[in-house]
Design a protein around this motif. Structure first.
Motif, PDB file in Angstrom:
ATOM      1  N   GLY A   1      57.417  42.414  54.790  1.00 42.10           N
ATOM      2  CA  GLY A   1      56.476  43.533  54.766  1.00 42.10           C
ATOM      3  C   GLY A   1      56.010  43.919  53.379  1.00 42.10           C
ATOM      4  N   LEU A   2      55.861  42.942  52.490  1.00 47.39           N
ATOM      5  CA  LEU A   2      55.436  43.208  51.114  1.00 47.39           C
ATOM      6  C   LEU A   2      53.915  43.046  50.986  1.00 47.39           C
ATOM      7  CD1 LEU A   2      58.272  41.247  49.258  1.00 47.39           C
ATOM      8  CD2 LEU A   2      58.193  43.689  49.862  1.00 47.39           C
ATOM      9  N   ASP A   3      53.190  43.994  51.554  1.00 46.28           N
ATOM     10  CA  ASP A   3      51.733  43.916  51.604  1.00 46.28           C
ATOM     11  C   ASP A   3      51.089  43.871  50.227  1.00 46.28           C
ATOM     12  OD1 ASP A   3      52.147  44.032  54.309  1.00 46.28           O
ATOM     13  OD2 ASP A   3      51.359  46.062  54.557  1.00 46.28           O
ATOM     14  N   ASP A   4      51.624  44.609  49.251  1.00 48.07           N
ATOM     15  CA  ASP A   4      51.042  44.603  47.908  1.00 48.07           C
ATOM     16  C   ASP A   4      51.070  43.203  47.308  1.00 48.07           C
ATOM     17  OD1 ASP A   4      50.530  47.295  48.084  1.00 48.07           O
ATOM     18  OD2 ASP A   4      52.235  47.906  46.850  1.00 48.07           O
ATOM     19  N   TYR A   5      52.183  42.482  47.510  1.00 51.17           N
ATOM     20  CA  TYR A   5      52.288  41.120  46.990  1.00 51.17           C
ATOM     21  C   TYR A   5      51.252  40.214  47.660  1.00 51.17           C
ATOM     22  CZ  TYR A   5      54.126  36.556  45.707  1.00 51.17           C
ATOM     23  OH  TYR A   5      54.249  35.284  45.224  1.00 51.17           O
ATOM     24  N   LEU A   6      51.071  40.378  48.952  1.00 55.40           N
ATOM     25  CA  LEU A   6      50.095  39.559  49.674  1.00 55.40           C
ATOM     26  C   LEU A   6      48.696  39.797  49.115  1.00 55.40           C
ATOM     27  CD1 LEU A   6      51.545  40.036  53.234  1.00 55.40           C
ATOM     28  CD2 LEU A   6      51.602  37.946  51.864  1.00 55.40           C
TER      29      LEU A   6
ATOM     30  N   PRO B   1      55.014  34.038  37.949  1.00 57.35           N
ATOM     31  CA  PRO B   1      54.019  33.194  38.621  1.00 57.35           C
ATOM     32  C   PRO B   1      54.678  32.044  39.388  1.00 57.35           C
ATOM     33  CG  PRO B   1      53.469  33.488  36.300  1.00 57.35           C
ATOM     34  CD  PRO B   1      54.857  34.030  36.495  1.00 57.35           C
ATOM     35  N   ALA B   2      54.221  31.813  40.606  1.00 58.78           N
ATOM     36  CA  ALA B   2      54.707  30.667  41.389  1.00 58.78           C
ATOM     37  C   ALA B   2      54.202  29.395  40.726  1.00 58.78           C
ATOM     38  CB  ALA B   2      54.213  30.762  42.822  1.00 58.78           C
ATOM     39  N   PRO B   3      55.059  28.390  40.533  1.00 60.83           N
ATOM     40  CA  PRO B   3      54.663  27.190  39.795  1.00 60.83           C
ATOM     41  C   PRO B   3      53.786  26.208  40.563  1.00 60.83           C
ATOM     42  CG  PRO B   3      56.935  26.992  40.512  1.00 60.83           C
ATOM     43  CD  PRO B   3      56.485  28.376  40.883  1.00 60.83           C
ATOM     44  N   THR B   4      53.785  26.289  41.884  1.00 62.08           N
ATOM     45  CA  THR B   4      53.023  25.344  42.708  1.00 62.08           C
ATOM     46  C   THR B   4      52.393  26.080  43.884  1.00 62.08           C
ATOM     47  OG1 THR B   4      54.876  24.849  44.178  1.00 62.08           O
ATOM     48  CG2 THR B   4      54.662  23.468  42.185  1.00 62.08           C
ATOM     49  N   PRO B   5      51.396  25.474  44.520  1.00 59.41           N
ATOM     50  CA  PRO B   5      50.835  26.082  45.734  1.00 59.41           C
ATOM     51  C   PRO B   5      51.904  26.253  46.825  1.00 59.41           C
ATOM     52  CG  PRO B   5      49.379  24.362  44.940  1.00 59.41           C
ATOM     53  CD  PRO B   5      50.630  24.283  44.120  1.00 59.41           C
ATOM     54  N   GLU B   6      52.805  25.268  46.963  1.00 62.11           N
ATOM     55  CA  GLU B   6      53.846  25.400  47.982  1.00 62.11           C
ATOM     56  C   GLU B   6      54.761  26.586  47.692  1.00 62.11           C
ATOM     57  OE1 GLU B   6      57.604  23.169  50.144  1.00 62.11           O
ATOM     58  OE2 GLU B   6      56.645  22.179  48.445  1.00 62.11           O
ATOM     59  N   ALA B   7      55.156  26.773  46.443  1.00 59.80           N
ATOM     60  CA  ALA B   7      56.010  27.912  46.084  1.00 59.80           C
ATOM     61  C   ALA B   7      55.297  29.231  46.375  1.00 59.80           C
ATOM     62  CB  ALA B   7      56.424  27.839  44.617  1.00 59.80           C
ATOM     63  N   LEU B   8      53.997  29.290  46.091  1.00 57.38           N
ATOM     64  CA  LEU B   8      53.252  30.515  46.386  1.00 57.38           C
ATOM     65  C   LEU B   8      53.182  30.752  47.890  1.00 57.38           C
ATOM     66  CD1 LEU B   8      51.650  32.966  45.504  1.00 57.38           C
ATOM     67  CD2 LEU B   8      49.593  31.544  45.596  1.00 57.38           C
ATOM     68  N   MET B   9      52.908  29.677  48.643  1.00 54.87           N
ATOM     69  CA  MET B   9      52.815  29.834  50.095  1.00 54.87           C
ATOM     70  C   MET B   9      54.153  30.300  50.669  1.00 54.87           C
ATOM     71  SD  MET B   9      53.360  28.687  53.360  1.00 54.87           S
ATOM     72  CE  MET B   9      54.319  27.296  52.896  1.00 54.87           C
ATOM     73  N   ARG B  10      55.258  29.717  50.210  1.00 58.07           N
ATOM     74  CA  ARG B  10      56.579  30.136  50.686  1.00 58.07           C
ATOM     75  C   ARG B  10      56.842  31.602  50.335  1.00 58.07           C
ATOM     76  NH1 ARG B  10      60.148  26.571  52.574  1.00 58.07           N
ATOM     77  NH2 ARG B  10      59.644  24.371  52.489  1.00 58.07           N
ATOM     78  N   SER B  11      56.464  32.003  49.128  1.00 60.70           N
ATOM     79  CA  SER B  11      56.686  33.397  48.735  1.00 60.70           C
ATOM     80  C   SER B  11      55.792  34.346  49.536  1.00 60.70           C
ATOM     81  CB  SER B  11      56.468  33.592  47.233  1.00 60.70           C
ATOM     82  OG  SER B  11      55.108  33.463  46.876  1.00 60.70           O
ATOM     83  N   ARG B  12      54.614  33.891  49.901  1.00 58.85           N
ATOM     84  CA  ARG B  12      53.731  34.723  50.735  1.00 58.85           C
ATOM     85  C   ARG B  12      54.293  34.835  52.160  1.00 58.85           C
ATOM     86  NH1 ARG B  12      48.685  36.192  49.668  1.00 58.85           N
ATOM     87  NH2 ARG B  12      47.949  35.590  51.732  1.00 58.85           N
ATOM     88  N   TYR B  13      54.817  33.734  52.684  1.00 52.29           N
ATOM     89  CA  TYR B  13      55.464  33.794  54.002  1.00 52.29           C
ATOM     90  C   TYR B  13      56.609  34.814  53.956  1.00 52.29           C
ATOM     91  CZ  TYR B  13      58.388  32.709  57.966  1.00 52.29           C
ATOM     92  OH  TYR B  13      59.159  32.825  59.098  1.00 52.29           O
ATOM     93  N   SER B  14      57.436  34.731  52.910  1.00 51.03           N
ATOM     94  CA  SER B  14      58.549  35.679  52.761  1.00 51.03           C
ATOM     95  C   SER B  14      58.026  37.102  52.667  1.00 51.03           C
ATOM     96  CB  SER B  14      59.389  35.348  51.527  1.00 51.03           C
ATOM     97  OG  SER B  14      60.055  34.126  51.706  1.00 51.03           O
ATOM     98  N   ALA B  15      56.915  37.283  51.974  1.00 48.69           N
ATOM     99  CA  ALA B  15      56.325  38.624  51.861  1.00 48.69           C
ATOM    100  C   ALA B  15      55.860  39.130  53.225  1.00 48.69           C
ATOM    101  CB  ALA B  15      55.169  38.606  50.868  1.00 48.69           C
ATOM    102  N   PHE B  16      55.284  38.255  54.043  1.00 46.51           N
ATOM    103  CA  PHE B  16      54.924  38.658  55.413  1.00 46.51           C
ATOM    104  C   PHE B  16      56.177  39.076  56.174  1.00 46.51           C
ATOM    105  CE2 PHE B  16      50.790  36.472  54.993  1.00 46.51           C
ATOM    106  CZ  PHE B  16      49.979  37.374  55.656  1.00 46.51           C
ATOM    107  N   ALA B  17      57.244  38.268  56.076  1.00 47.76           N
ATOM    108  CA  ALA B  17      58.486  38.550  56.801  1.00 47.76           C
ATOM    109  C   ALA B  17      59.136  39.852  56.328  1.00 47.76           C
ATOM    110  CB  ALA B  17      59.463  37.386  56.638  1.00 47.76           C
TER     111      ALA B  17
END
Length: 153
Positions: A47-52, A29-45
């Motif tokens: 192509g990790l659609d399942d994570y998104l 689990p991402a510990p903060t909203p910022e960590a989650l947002m950064r991990s989602r940006y990385s997932a977009f970059a």
């Protein structure tokens, strides 16, 4: 040749992917909203659609994602962030390239924490097209002039 896990994380942290967002992509689990947002940006970059889909709150999650394969995410800037209890917010700017065209997605995103996990709830996006000049700083954030960086070719 550098493996995917050894490459620099797309979120802009300057850390290897394996030491940064990859652990969230693997289920931590991402510990903060910022960590989650950064991990989602990385997932977009990456192509990790399942994570998104998994990190999108069920109340606002679309049934499917249809990402544009021609979009290349090249830079993330976190402009502001914060949290109040189980609610969080992140204001960010993400630079992207589609073929020879450049753009910036700026968004004020909202996050919610449920059962110890942060989820992306929704956001207010704004997309602006960029037209970098040859001698302008490169939109990728390298610090070099556009003509000497992404403007080659």
């Amino acid at each position: 040749m550098t493996s995917l896990r050894e490459m620099r994380c797309p979120c802009g942290s300057l850390l290897p992917l394996a030491a940064c967002c990859d652990r969230f992509h693997a289920g931590e689990p991402a510990p903060t909203p910022e960590a989650l947002m950064r991990s989602r940006y990385s997932a977009f970059a990456l192509g990790l659609d399942d994570y998104l889909q998994t990190t999108w709150h069920a109340s606002t999650r679309p049934p499917a994602l249809d990402p544009d394969a021609s979009t290349r995410w090249v830079r993330l800037e976190v402009l502001d962030h914060g949290q109040d209890g189980d609610r969080g917010r992140v204001h960010f700017r993400a630079t992207f390239r589609e073929g020879r065209r450049w753009g910036v997605l700026e968004e004020n995103s909202r996050f919610v924490r449920e059962a110890g996990r942060w989820y992306y709830l929704d956001g207010t996006p704004s997309v602006t097209r960029l037209k970098p000049g040859r001698n302008d700083p490169c939109p990728c954030g390298s610090g070099r002039k556009f003509k000497s960086c992404c403007g080659l070719g």
